[in-house]
Design a protein around this motif. Structure first.
Motif, PDB file in Angstrom:
ATOM      1  N   SER A 298       0.824  -1.223   0.000  1.00 45.64           N
ATOM      2  CA  SER A 298       0.000   0.000   0.000  1.00 45.64           C
ATOM      3  C   SER A 298       0.854   1.268   0.000  1.00 45.64           C
ATOM      4  O   SER A 298       0.379   2.343  -0.380  1.00 45.64           O
ATOM      5  N   LEU A 374     -11.822   1.221   8.110  1.00 50.32           N
ATOM      6  CA  LEU A 374     -11.693   0.304   6.970  1.00 50.32           C
ATOM      7  C   LEU A 374     -12.086  -1.050   7.536  1.00 50.32           C
ATOM      8  O   LEU A 374     -11.326  -1.668   8.277  1.00 50.32           O
ATOM      9  N   TRP A 376     -13.203  -4.885   8.290  1.00 50.62           N
ATOM     10  CA  TRP A 376     -13.063  -6.301   7.956  1.00 50.62           C
ATOM     11  C   TRP A 376     -13.829  -7.081   9.021  1.00 50.62           C
ATOM     12  O   TRP A 376     -13.231  -7.654   9.930  1.00 50.62           O
ATOM     13  N   VAL A 397     -15.418   2.263   5.039  1.00 55.70           N
ATOM     14  CA  VAL A 397     -15.533   1.435   3.829  1.00 55.70           C
ATOM     15  C   VAL A 397     -15.276  -0.004   4.241  1.00 55.70           C
ATOM     16  O   VAL A 397     -14.633  -0.266   5.255  1.00 55.70           O
ATOM     17  N   VAL A 399     -13.343  -3.348   3.425  1.00 57.08           N
ATOM     18  CA  VAL A 399     -12.201  -3.781   2.597  1.00 57.08           C
ATOM     19  C   VAL A 399     -12.093  -5.302   2.500  1.00 57.08           C
ATOM     20  O   VAL A 399     -11.389  -5.828   1.641  1.00 57.08           O
ATOM     21  N   CYS A 400     -12.795  -6.004   3.387  1.00 60.53           N
ATOM     22  CA  CYS A 400     -12.738  -7.471   3.392  1.00 60.53           C
ATOM     23  C   CYS A 400     -13.845  -7.946   4.321  1.00 60.53           C
ATOM     24  O   CYS A 400     -14.408  -7.153   5.078  1.00 60.53           O
ATOM     25  N   GLU A 411      -5.395  -6.242  -3.967  1.00 62.24           N
ATOM     26  CA  GLU A 411      -6.691  -5.588  -3.774  1.00 62.24           C
ATOM     27  C   GLU A 411      -6.748  -4.864  -2.426  1.00 62.24           C
ATOM     28  O   GLU A 411      -7.243  -3.745  -2.326  1.00 62.24           O
ATOM     29  N   LEU A 412      -6.204  -5.536  -1.398  1.00 63.60           N
ATOM     30  CA  LEU A 412      -6.177  -4.926  -0.064  1.00 63.60           C
ATOM     31  C   LEU A 412      -5.314  -3.668  -0.072  1.00 63.60           C
ATOM     32  O   LEU A 412      -5.706  -2.620   0.443  1.00 63.60           O
ATOM     33  N   ALA A 415      -7.176  -0.898  -1.784  1.00 64.06           N
ATOM     34  CA  ALA A 415      -8.270  -0.354  -0.963  1.00 64.06           C
ATOM     35  C   ALA A 415      -7.720   0.549   0.139  1.00 64.06           C
ATOM     36  O   ALA A 415      -8.290   1.610   0.432  1.00 64.06           O
ATOM     37  N   GLU A 418      -6.264   3.803  -1.569  1.00 66.81           N
ATOM     38  CA  GLU A 418      -7.375   4.618  -2.067  1.00 66.81           C
ATOM     39  C   GLU A 418      -8.098   5.329  -0.916  1.00 66.81           C
ATOM     40  O   GLU A 418      -8.365   6.530  -0.976  1.00 66.81           O
ATOM     41  N   SER A 419      -8.405   4.576   0.160  1.00 63.37           N
ATOM     42  CA  SER A 419      -9.146   5.154   1.292  1.00 63.37           C
ATOM     43  C   SER A 419      -8.322   6.197   2.034  1.00 63.37           C
ATOM     44  O   SER A 419      -8.864   7.217   2.471  1.00 63.37           O
TER      45      SER A 419
END
Length: 462
Positions: A298, A374, A376, A397, A399-400, A411-412, A415, A418-419
């Protein structure tokens, strides 16, 4: 919360927290506010949970303790007295073991020169309703969980037979008419099987919560006004109080973590992601590797709190931080093993996001810090809380999801990045607004402050 009225008139109450981190901390914060309002408080714990009371007892020498030996249970090791050592699956044996304290508590009451006039116990300890009935005193259910969860449980338990076979459950009478996939319903409900005496005991306790004299929630109107209103209309007695977030304004001294706070001081505003999945959850090896990889890719600054594992847990497939990871990310990441000063970290200006399992205590601490989540969600009430935070409040949001899900690291990472950058602008704004509403709620004259005052006045009449 400041300048309480002191209207408790010395009424003696017994507080009985449930021995799990999020449950316990919330009730100890409640104890602090009740003592400030003139109530005489005794807290019931078992020996190994007594150290959790230290900061509170240091702040209030007047608080009494009732320490009872932890009852034997065949599924629990002799030295285990807290759910953090068991994980979510430990709630059933823990609740049943604590149920065996019925007789010792009865005995203590009957031999006490001025016994408590009220029992306030965690909603996992619904069996204390029957104990209170035997003593002829009121029992108040304390929800260290959301009012949303209580609304759902109050529908689910009386309708077990019709709900069990459904792949998704609709709640048409609840605010916003939510719907949940079967696997996202609260774990304590999903576990239930008729004819299993231990699960029947849990169910009966949950049902007893609805008959208790009143319900106190660690939540506030800005977060859950519609759910609190729904409960006031649907619970026969209407005695429902939202007095949270109790951790705001509790000001109980808890230990800090000098090194990590100094590191945060060096970071730009809102640049750090705080990642923590609560005191109970252990992750499998492949989940830990995927999470580590996602954090690394990230390129975002982070603090990652990791629960240490035993050799036996490693053998059972649970994971720890991958070798070499900390060296590779040392410029922008920190790993904390074990306890972390979560409230202080989330309140730091450098923290801009919280990668969380969405446990209720964590949600409230994120709100108090004005930090977006975020999410999960994995188990327990976490899917319920995630829906509230992400879909209803817009302060996070997803994320998982899922206890056993292994996220795709790319993907993680995407996310997270982006967040934490432009993509999470709306959620960050909403999180800050919720913080303002929370601070307003616990201020003198605020809604939670007034509800707590009203609650104390009602208790004083008992």
């Amino acid at each position: 919360m400041d300048k309480p009225s002191g209207s408790g008139e010395g009424v003696h109450i017994l507080l009985f927290p449930y021995p799990a981190q999020g449950h316990m901390l919330a009730m100890l914060d409640l104890a602090h506010h009740l003592v400030l309002r003139g109530l005489a408080v005794t807290i019931l714990v078992t020996p190994k949970n007594l150290p959790s009371l230290r900061p509170l007892l240091a702040a209030h020498s007047s608080i009494g303790t009732l320490v009872l030996p932890f009852p034997h249970h065949p599924s629990l090791a002799p030295d285990v007295e807290n759910v953090r050592e068991l994980g979510n699956a430990g709630n059933v044996p823990m609740t049943n073991a604590l149920g065996k304290l019925h007789a010792p508590i009865l005995q203590w009451f009957r031999s006490h020169p001025s016994p408590p006039a009220v029992i306030i116990s965690d909603f996992f300890l619904g069996w204390t309703y029957h104990l209170a009935q035997e003593l002829g005193i009121p029992r108040i259910a304390f929800y260290s969980a959301s009012a949303f969860l209580a609304c759902m449980l109050n529908f689910l338990w009386p309708n077990v037979a019709s709900v069990r076979s459904l792949s998704a459950v609709d709640f048409p009478d609840l605010p916003r008419s939510p719907s949940f996939a079967k696997e996202h319903l609260p774990s304590i409900f999903r576990l239930y099987r008729e004819q299993d005496p231990e699960l029947e005991f849990v169910k009966n306790g949950m049902v007893a919560n609805m008959s208790s004299w009143g319900c106190v929630f660690n939540t506030f109107r800005g977060l859950e006004g519609e759910n609190l209103d729904h409960l006031r209309k649907t619970v026969a007695h209407g005695r429902v109080w939202g007095v949270g977030p109790l951790n705001l304004g509790a000001e109980i001294e808890r230990p800090g973590h000098v090194e990590i706070m100094s590191w945060l001081d060096e970071c730009p505003d809102e640049s750090v992601l705080y990642a923590c999945f609560g005191s109970q959850k252990l992750m499998k090896r492949d989940q830990m590797e995927a999470l580590a990889s996602g954090l690394e890719r990230s390129r975002i600054r982070f603090i990652w709190v990791v629960k240490p594992i035993t050799a036996q847990q490693a053998e059972n497939g649970y994971g720890s931080v991958p070798q070499g990871f900390e060296d590779r990310v040392s410029e922008r990441g920190r790993v904390i093993r074990g306890w972390a000063p979560q409230v202080a970290i989330l309140s730091h200006r450098a923290v801009g996001g919280f990668l969380s399992h969405c446990g209720w205590n964590s949600v409230l601490e994120a709100v108090a810090g004005g930090v977006m989540i975020l999410g999960w969600p994995m188990e327990a009430d976490q899917f319920v809380n995630a829906k509230l935070v992400v879909e209803y409040l817009g302060a996070g949001v997803r994320v998982c999801e899922g206890a056993d899900t292994v996220p795709d690291p790319d993907e993680l990472a995407g996310a997270i990045a982006e967040s934490m950058s432009g993509g999470g602008k709306m959620q960050k704004k909403r999180a800050k607004e919720l913080r303002e509403e929370a601070v307003e709620a616990v201020r003198e004259g605020g809604r939670s402050w007034l509800e707590l005052e009203d609650f104390v006045r009602e208790v004083a009449k008992l």
